[in-house]
Write a protein that holds these residues in place. Structure first.
Motif, short mmCIF file in Angstrom:
data_model
loop_
_atom_site.label_atom_id
_atom_site.label_comp_id
_atom_site.label_asym_id
_atom_site.label_seq_id
_atom_site.Cartn_x
_atom_site.Cartn_y
_atom_site.Cartn_z
N ARG A 48 -2.22 14.57 4.12
CA ARG A 48 -2.75 13.26 4.52
C ARG A 48 -2.50 12.95 6.01
O ARG A 48 -3.06 12.01 6.56
CB ARG A 48 -2.15 12.15 3.64
N ARG A 49 -1.64 13.75 6.61
CA ARG A 49 -1.45 13.61 8.06
C ARG A 49 -2.75 13.92 8.79
O ARG A 49 -3.03 13.41 9.86
CB ARG A 49 -0.35 14.60 8.48
N TYR A 91 -5.96 14.77 6.85
CA TYR A 91 -7.20 14.60 6.09
C TYR A 91 -7.12 13.40 5.16
O TYR A 91 -6.13 13.20 4.48
CB TYR A 91 -7.46 15.83 5.22
N SER A 92 -8.22 12.66 5.05
CA SER A 92 -8.31 11.57 4.07
C SER A 92 -9.57 11.74 3.26
O SER A 92 -10.67 11.67 3.80
CB SER A 92 -8.38 10.21 4.78
N ASP A 118 -10.14 14.86 -5.50
CA ASP A 118 -9.86 15.78 -4.40
C ASP A 118 -10.30 17.20 -4.80
O ASP A 118 -10.54 17.48 -5.96
CB ASP A 118 -8.36 15.78 -4.09
N TYR A 173 -14.77 15.42 2.20
CA TYR A 173 -14.27 15.44 3.57
C TYR A 173 -15.44 15.60 4.54
O TYR A 173 -15.76 16.70 4.98
CB TYR A 173 -13.26 16.58 3.76
N PRO A 192 -11.63 10.86 10.95
CA PRO A 192 -11.68 9.43 10.67
C PRO A 192 -11.25 8.55 11.84
O PRO A 192 -11.60 7.39 11.88
CB PRO A 192 -10.69 9.28 9.51
N GLU A 193 -10.48 9.08 12.76
CA GLU A 193 -9.86 8.19 13.73
C GLU A 193 -10.04 8.74 15.14
O GLU A 193 -9.09 9.12 15.80
CB GLU A 193 -8.37 8.08 13.41
#
Lengths: 340, 340, 340
Positions: C4-5, C7-8, C37, C103, C108-109
């Motif tokens: 999760r560091r 990939y979300s 997932d 994915y 995302p950021e």
């Protein structure tokens, strides 16, 4: 004619000036006639000067519409009627000097020290993000919804299609990139090809006046290198996938949907058909034709043309079957000798 | 003595301290004697400490002017009179530790976070342009009419000659670059060579204290890597042309006007004569001598010295003729067996 | 479950939706059941969807705890009780589409155009210096006494341990780097692996959802490339030393204290034991196991598993002794024929 997006010739130059620059003698033509550009034999027009260095291309020479040509004494008689001729024992070396006269080393529109990272003349499409440190040169055109990675460098006039991702540290120059392309980190596209007229008193650099054309949906792996064409373009066909640390030489034509595995290399001017698979660390020498659907095993050294659909292996490469037979035969001979 | 432009030794150190650092025993010499630097056997002077690890270099040992030397017990008796000796079963590992004591990891004059891209101590010649994002470290000297590409990184003390072009993303460290040199994008020059004293409890890094010297008119292709010397320098002779993705190991000496094609590699300490041509993906192992004018075929694996003018091919490499004969013979045997 | 560091997942998705995305038919399971997932067979849990593409892994399939699986018709009967099945002739292609649904391409950021080089959410330990031009993305964690080289790029969420040096122009993404690691200039770590479901109408990209884990005391040479895992991680064991221009494919597991010489390559999913030595330009194909302490000669082409401690050479690689015997035998046959 080199793409005016990237290159501006310094000419025109007279046949007399071209003879002086190249060290050739005028074998035919009016010394006062002017020529405006350089070009390969098959695309040259009447205002261009070209060269014939390899007997292999003498038919292109005979059919060429070039206005002038550098040629060795023994081949001059094959020239088409009306072509001006510059005769020299070293036509390729002469061409190097002529091409440099038209296209001096330095780019015409350099960015200046202290300039902003993104040149004011750049166009960037909606939804595109440019990460910190990326440098984009004059007149580059970036499409919509692209991502330009951190510290990437996009050179003068480069065009990038929609939905394309350029990785961090990638360097793009003299290229037109398609849509939905993925260029991974550290890739170098569009630098000079490895072109020299070899000589016993040093090697003469040949100006590289082509581009790299990358089709849609191509992926290019980290730290791979694709040289721009010498006059023709280097072309990567749509849908082809190139792995890391791959070398693509100048003027190479890669077809559509090829798969080129890591650390393989394709030498200058080879043509790779559609759906060819090239294994890791394989090498393909220059000026070859690899037929569509061929499969080249890893570490192969391909030194001859390959038929469509063929499977090749070994160095020098043979048919995959003969390669495996040779390996097995040698192993059985060793075994026999050990047993004896 | 490592170039003070790049390296500042932390010493002097006593023989006693050196024994402690390296885990060796003092076999000869005054424990209080001081030494100021490390050096290879053949260039060492009386204030230096050196090492002998390979029996091959025992003559250099016997003739060395080094003041002290790390040596295995069995070779200590070959030392010249008056040389201080540190005796250890692992002289190379001991040397690694000694060299690190003189030259700790971190550079002495780091640029600081938030510093400007071009250090105030840099000198830049007239007519040179520095593209956006390029970083130039302390005391670097850039010549006249150069071009430093976007986002290139030039390290502390590096010197670049007149009319040289450094490509975007290139990294130069610990090197002296000649005039009219072309360094293509992504090239890495001057990083540590691959030097370790291997050991069953881990591998000990050997400080790399040499430089890279690049002669005039050299061209270095995209993403190629040239490691700096370990003590001697890595040298690229004037006029040599290096293609993309080529690896040059530490201490390699490339002669003048060589042509080194893409993805080939030269291992540490090999010497390549003038006008040698090395084909694509060829490999040359370490500590070899390749004579002037030799031609090495693509994908060759050269494991022995090569005579001047020789043509070599295959892996392991043989004379080009024998290589081709072997290939043809094996193919004919396969053919015979298929027919049988 | 992807870290999760980095990939979300966009899910959850129903079995019905997954069938639509992948073009598969529901062979078993409730169409309304939801899965959150994707995961490989051996690590999947009941909320994951996995795939079986290679008969070789049918035992992992039978033992898998995946809640759903893409599978070819002929292998569906081997499924464990209660597993939902999506049946398709091309399970890997189907998986590519499913994984992309969870994915999507874009991170995302993303950092924004014009943002500062070092994101405000970055943590940097005491004594670390960041050289000019380095870019560090959101939530990256840099340890103490590190050095981040000029123009290096550290991606979102990357963690770097204490006393580690990242060279100029290096690119780190999706990776966790240990302590006292040396990453040389131009290294690319963590980019997408070369994963495609090949197809006659184009190749489908497989999302790469793993990381690269680099152990303590590792050294990675200039311009080397290490792809991140496809689901599992790519791992470089503590103390291993990697030379320049080396390629490490996705999911490769390199053991501790290995020595991997320049321009060699390791294909996807191979496992390299501790203290293995791989010579320059050697290639190791995918999904192999190389036993601890094995020695692979330069330019070898390893196509089968290698026993611990074995010495291998040639392409395809054999035992070092048989390789040398084959070379000598062929040379003696050539000699005989020349004499005849």
């Amino acid at each position: 004619m080199p793409d005016r997006r990237f290159y501006s010739p310094a000419g025109p130059l007279t046949l007399r000036a071209l003879a002086a620059v190249s060290g050739a003698e005028i074998g035919a033509g009016d010394p006062a006639a002017v020529f405006t550009d350089v070009s390969p034999l098959d695309t040259a027009v009447s205002t261009d000067i070209s060269f014939l260095d390899n007997r292999k291309y003498r038919e292109s020479f005979a059919a060429s519409e070039a206005g002038a040509c550098l040629v060795a004494p023994g081949l001059a008689s094959l020239a088409p009627a009306g072509m001006a001729l510059l005769v020299t024992a070293e036509p390729y070396r002469g061409y190097a000097k002529v091409a440099r006269a038209y296209y001096p080393d330095r780019e015409p529109e350099p960015v200046q020290t202290g300039a902003s990272l993104i040149h004011e003349s750049v166009t960037i499409g909606d939804g595109t993000q440019v990460d910190p440190g990326a440098v984009i040169g004059p007149r580059a055109e970036i499409g919509r919804r692209c991502r330009i990675g951190a510290n990437a460098v996009i050179g003068t006039g480069v065009a990038v299609g929609d939905d394309t991702a350029i990785g961090p540290q990638a360097v793009l120059a003299y290229c037109i990139i398609g849509r939905r392309v993925i260029v991974h980190p550290g890739v170098c596209i569009g630098q000079d090809g490895f072109g020299f007229a070899l000589g016993s008193d040093g090697h003469e650099k040949i100006p590289q006046l082509g581009r790299v054309l990358v089709g849609d949906d191509v992926e290019i792996g980290a730290n791979s290198t694709i040289d721009r064409g010498s006059g023709p373009d280097t072309v990567i066909g749509a849908g082809s996938k190139i792995d890391n640390l791959v070398q693509i030489g100048h003027n190479v034509q890669v077809g559509r949907n090829c798969v080129i595995v890591a650390q393989s290399g394709i030498s200058g001017s080879s043509e790779i058909g559609d759906f060819v698979i090239i294994g890791g660390q394989a090498g393909i020498t220059g000026h070859l034709t690899i037929g569509a659907g061929a499969k080249i095993a890893g570490q192969s050294g391909v030194m001859r043309d390959v038929s469509p659909g063929a499977t090749m292996g070994g160095s020098p490469a043979q048919s995959g079957r003969d390669w495996m037979r040779g390996v097995a035969l040698l192993q059985s001979l060793v075994k026999k000798r050990k047993g004896a």
